[in-house]
Design a protein around this motif. Sequence first.
Motif, short mmCIF file in Angstrom:
data_model
loop_
_atom_site.label_atom_id
_atom_site.label_comp_id
_atom_site.label_asym_id
_atom_site.label_seq_id
_atom_site.Cartn_x
_atom_site.Cartn_y
_atom_site.Cartn_z
N GLU A 9 -25.67 23.40 -36.47
CA GLU A 9 -25.68 23.22 -37.93
C GLU A 9 -24.80 22.04 -38.32
O GLU A 9 -23.68 21.91 -37.83
CB GLU A 9 -25.16 24.48 -38.61
CG GLU A 9 -26.03 25.71 -38.37
CD GLU A 9 -27.44 25.57 -38.90
OE1 GLU A 9 -27.61 25.00 -40.01
OE2 GLU A 9 -28.37 26.00 -38.22
N VAL A 10 -25.33 21.18 -39.17
CA VAL A 10 -24.57 20.07 -39.74
C VAL A 10 -24.79 20.10 -41.25
O VAL A 10 -25.64 20.84 -41.74
CB VAL A 10 -25.00 18.70 -39.14
CG1 VAL A 10 -24.62 18.61 -37.68
CG2 VAL A 10 -26.48 18.46 -39.31
N ALA A 11 -24.04 19.29 -41.97
CA ALA A 11 -24.12 19.29 -43.43
C ALA A 11 -25.54 19.02 -43.93
O ALA A 11 -26.00 19.60 -44.90
CB ALA A 11 -23.16 18.26 -44.01
N GLU A 12 -26.27 18.14 -43.25
CA GLU A 12 -27.62 17.77 -43.67
C GLU A 12 -28.69 18.75 -43.19
O GLU A 12 -29.86 18.54 -43.44
CB GLU A 12 -27.99 16.37 -43.14
CG GLU A 12 -27.03 15.26 -43.53
CD GLU A 12 -25.82 15.18 -42.62
OE1 GLU A 12 -25.97 15.31 -41.38
OE2 GLU A 12 -24.72 15.00 -43.14
N GLY A 13 -28.32 19.78 -42.45
CA GLY A 13 -29.29 20.73 -41.93
C GLY A 13 -28.98 21.12 -40.51
O GLY A 13 -28.02 21.82 -40.26
N GLN A 48 -29.16 19.64 -36.16
CA GLN A 48 -29.25 18.50 -35.25
C GLN A 48 -29.47 19.03 -33.83
O GLN A 48 -28.78 19.96 -33.41
CB GLN A 48 -27.95 17.70 -35.31
CG GLN A 48 -27.75 16.69 -34.21
CD GLN A 48 -28.62 15.46 -34.37
OE1 GLN A 48 -28.76 14.94 -35.46
NE2 GLN A 48 -29.22 15.02 -33.29
N GLU A 56 -18.93 16.79 -36.33
CA GLU A 56 -17.82 16.21 -37.07
C GLU A 56 -16.66 15.90 -36.13
O GLU A 56 -16.11 14.80 -36.13
CB GLU A 56 -17.37 17.17 -38.17
CG GLU A 56 -16.23 16.64 -39.01
CD GLU A 56 -15.83 17.63 -40.10
OE1 GLU A 56 -14.62 17.84 -40.26
OE2 GLU A 56 -16.72 18.17 -40.77
#
Length: 182
Positions: free
Chosen positions: A98-102, A104, A162
Amino acid sequence: MSNLIRKETGGNALAVQEQVGQYLTFLVDKESFAISILDVKEIIEIANITRVPLTPDYIHGVINLRGNVVPVIDLSARLKHRCAEVSKRSCIVLVEVEVAEGAQFIGMLVDEVREILEISPANIQPAPDFGTDIRTEFIQAMARVDEVFIILLAINKVLSLEELSQLGRIADSRGNQFSEQD
Protein backbone atom coordinates in the motif's frame (compact mmCIF):
# COMPACT_ATOMS: atom_id res chain seq x y z
CA MET A 1 -10.65 -23.87 7.51
CA SER A 2 -12.02 -21.51 10.14
CA ASN A 3 -13.44 -22.36 13.52
CA LEU A 4 -15.97 -20.29 15.41
CA ILE A 5 -15.28 -20.19 19.13
CA ARG A 6 -17.67 -18.86 21.75
CA LYS A 7 -16.23 -17.24 24.86
CA GLU A 8 -18.29 -16.35 27.89
CA THR A 9 -17.53 -12.88 29.24
CA GLY A 10 -19.62 -11.46 32.06
CA GLY A 11 -22.73 -13.44 31.12
CA ASN A 12 -22.59 -12.40 27.44
CA ALA A 13 -21.53 -14.76 24.69
CA LEU A 14 -18.81 -13.25 22.51
CA ALA A 15 -18.09 -14.88 19.15
CA VAL A 16 -14.41 -14.91 18.23
CA GLN A 17 -13.27 -15.89 14.76
CA GLU A 18 -10.14 -18.04 14.75
CA GLN A 19 -8.70 -18.65 11.32
CA VAL A 20 -5.88 -20.78 10.13
CA GLY A 21 -3.70 -18.61 7.90
CA GLN A 22 -1.78 -19.71 4.85
CA TYR A 23 1.79 -18.46 4.55
CA LEU A 24 4.39 -18.69 1.80
CA THR A 25 7.69 -19.75 3.34
CA PHE A 26 11.07 -18.94 1.85
CA LEU A 27 14.74 -18.80 2.74
CA VAL A 28 16.89 -15.70 2.96
CA ASP A 29 20.49 -16.23 4.01
CA LYS A 30 19.63 -19.73 5.36
CA GLU A 31 16.89 -18.36 7.63
CA SER A 32 13.18 -19.20 7.29
CA PHE A 33 10.71 -16.38 6.68
CA ALA A 34 7.06 -16.26 5.68
CA ILE A 35 4.45 -13.83 4.46
CA SER A 36 0.71 -14.21 4.17
CA ILE A 37 -0.27 -15.91 0.92
CA LEU A 38 -2.76 -13.06 0.48
CA ASP A 39 0.19 -10.66 -0.01
CA VAL A 40 1.77 -12.80 -2.75
CA LYS A 41 0.75 -11.90 -6.29
CA GLU A 42 3.20 -14.05 -8.23
CA ILE A 43 6.47 -15.97 -8.00
CA ILE A 44 8.76 -15.50 -10.98
CA GLU A 45 12.15 -16.71 -12.14
CA ILE A 46 15.06 -14.33 -12.07
CA ALA A 47 15.52 -12.99 -15.56
CA ASN A 48 16.79 -9.71 -16.97
CA ILE A 49 17.07 -7.64 -13.83
CA THR A 50 18.36 -4.23 -14.84
CA ARG A 51 20.67 -2.59 -12.33
CA VAL A 52 19.91 1.05 -11.64
CA PRO A 53 22.96 3.27 -11.11
CA LEU A 54 23.40 5.09 -7.80
CA THR A 55 20.82 3.04 -5.89
CA PRO A 56 21.42 1.47 -2.48
CA ASP A 57 22.60 -2.16 -2.28
CA TYR A 58 19.18 -3.43 -1.19
CA ILE A 59 17.68 -2.32 -4.51
CA HIS A 60 18.76 -5.16 -6.77
CA GLY A 61 17.31 -3.44 -9.85
CA VAL A 62 14.12 -3.35 -11.87
CA ILE A 63 12.28 -5.80 -14.10
CA ASN A 64 9.81 -5.36 -16.92
CA LEU A 65 6.67 -7.23 -15.92
CA ARG A 66 4.09 -7.15 -18.69
CA GLY A 67 5.06 -3.60 -19.62
CA ASN A 68 5.35 -2.31 -16.05
CA VAL A 69 8.61 -1.37 -14.34
CA VAL A 70 8.80 -3.23 -11.02
CA PRO A 71 11.56 -2.57 -8.46
CA VAL A 72 13.28 -5.66 -7.05
CA ILE A 73 14.47 -5.49 -3.44
CA ASP A 74 17.28 -7.77 -2.31
CA LEU A 75 15.61 -9.05 0.86
CA SER A 76 18.91 -10.28 2.30
CA ALA A 77 20.47 -6.84 1.96
CA ARG A 78 17.31 -5.15 3.31
CA LEU A 79 17.13 -7.40 6.37
CA LYS A 80 20.75 -8.22 7.13
CA HIS A 81 22.98 -5.76 5.27
CA ARG A 82 24.62 -8.29 2.94
CA CYS A 83 23.69 -8.84 -0.68
CA ALA A 84 22.21 -12.17 -1.78
CA GLU A 85 24.15 -14.58 -3.92
CA VAL A 86 21.88 -15.45 -6.82
CA SER A 87 21.61 -19.20 -7.49
CA LYS A 88 19.44 -21.57 -9.52
CA ARG A 89 16.90 -21.65 -6.68
CA SER A 90 16.69 -17.88 -6.28
CA CYS A 91 13.47 -16.24 -7.40
CA ILE A 92 11.41 -13.10 -7.13
CA VAL A 93 8.30 -13.04 -4.96
CA LEU A 94 6.03 -10.32 -6.31
CA VAL A 95 3.93 -8.55 -3.68
CA GLU A 96 1.64 -5.55 -3.62
CA VAL A 97 2.21 -2.91 -0.95
CA GLU A 98 0.00 0.00 0.00
CA VAL A 99 1.19 3.49 -0.91
CA ALA A 100 -0.52 6.88 -0.74
CA GLU A 101 -1.57 6.68 -4.40
CA GLY A 102 -3.00 3.15 -4.04
CA ALA A 103 -0.83 0.08 -4.45
CA GLN A 104 2.60 -0.69 -5.91
CA PHE A 105 4.05 -4.00 -7.08
CA ILE A 106 7.48 -4.79 -5.64
CA GLY A 107 9.63 -7.86 -6.20
CA MET A 108 11.53 -9.47 -3.34
CA LEU A 109 14.65 -11.41 -4.27
CA VAL A 110 14.77 -14.53 -2.07
CA ASP A 111 17.21 -17.45 -1.98
CA GLU A 112 14.56 -20.15 -2.28
CA VAL A 113 10.79 -20.51 -2.05
CA ARG A 114 9.90 -23.45 0.20
CA GLU A 115 6.20 -24.21 0.60
CA ILE A 116 2.81 -22.90 1.62
CA LEU A 117 2.01 -23.71 5.24
CA GLU A 118 -1.24 -23.48 7.15
CA ILE A 119 -0.47 -21.98 10.54
CA SER A 120 -3.06 -21.70 13.28
CA PRO A 121 -3.17 -18.62 15.53
CA ALA A 122 -2.24 -20.89 18.47
CA ASN A 123 1.17 -21.40 16.85
CA ILE A 124 1.82 -17.69 16.32
CA GLN A 125 3.56 -15.67 19.01
CA PRO A 126 4.32 -11.95 19.26
CA ALA A 127 7.59 -10.70 17.82
CA PRO A 128 10.48 -10.70 20.30
CA ASP A 129 11.82 -7.38 21.54
CA PHE A 130 15.40 -8.64 21.36
CA GLY A 131 17.59 -11.50 20.19
CA THR A 132 17.36 -11.03 16.44
CA ASP A 133 19.59 -9.20 13.99
CA ILE A 134 16.53 -7.95 12.08
CA ARG A 135 14.82 -4.68 12.93
CA THR A 136 11.92 -5.51 15.24
CA GLU A 137 9.40 -3.47 13.23
CA PHE A 138 10.07 -5.80 10.27
CA ILE A 139 8.79 -8.77 12.29
CA GLN A 140 5.02 -9.19 12.44
CA ALA A 141 5.19 -12.32 14.60
CA MET A 142 6.95 -15.65 15.10
CA ALA A 143 5.34 -18.91 14.01
CA ARG A 144 6.20 -22.26 15.50
CA VAL A 145 5.94 -25.13 13.01
CA ASP A 146 7.25 -28.59 13.88
CA GLU A 147 9.51 -27.22 16.64
CA VAL A 148 11.03 -24.69 14.21
CA PHE A 149 10.45 -20.94 14.40
CA ILE A 150 9.63 -19.02 11.23
CA ILE A 151 9.73 -15.23 11.13
CA LEU A 152 6.50 -13.74 9.77
CA LEU A 153 7.47 -10.52 8.03
CA ALA A 154 5.50 -7.29 8.27
CA ILE A 155 5.63 -6.78 4.52
CA ASN A 156 4.37 -3.16 4.52
CA LYS A 157 7.22 -2.25 6.92
CA VAL A 158 9.96 -4.18 5.12
CA LEU A 159 8.93 -2.79 1.74
CA SER A 160 7.83 0.67 2.85
CA LEU A 161 8.33 2.78 -0.28
CA GLU A 162 8.55 5.94 1.83
CA GLU A 163 11.39 4.54 3.94
CA LEU A 164 13.13 2.96 0.95
CA SER A 165 13.12 6.29 -0.90
CA GLN A 166 14.40 8.15 2.19
CA LEU A 167 17.23 5.64 2.58
CA GLY A 168 17.99 6.01 -1.11
CA ARG A 169 18.26 9.80 -0.75
CA ILE A 170 20.60 9.37 2.24
CA ALA A 171 22.77 6.92 0.26
CA ASP A 172 22.81 9.35 -2.69
CA SER A 173 23.87 12.26 -0.50
CA ARG A 174 26.63 10.15 1.07
CA GLY A 175 27.80 9.10 -2.38
CA ASN A 176 27.88 12.76 -3.45
CA GLN A 177 29.85 13.67 -0.30
CA PHE A 178 32.44 11.01 -1.08
CA SER A 179 32.75 12.01 -4.73
CA GLU A 180 33.12 15.69 -3.79
CA GLN A 181 35.96 14.84 -1.38
CA ASP A 182 37.88 12.73 -3.91
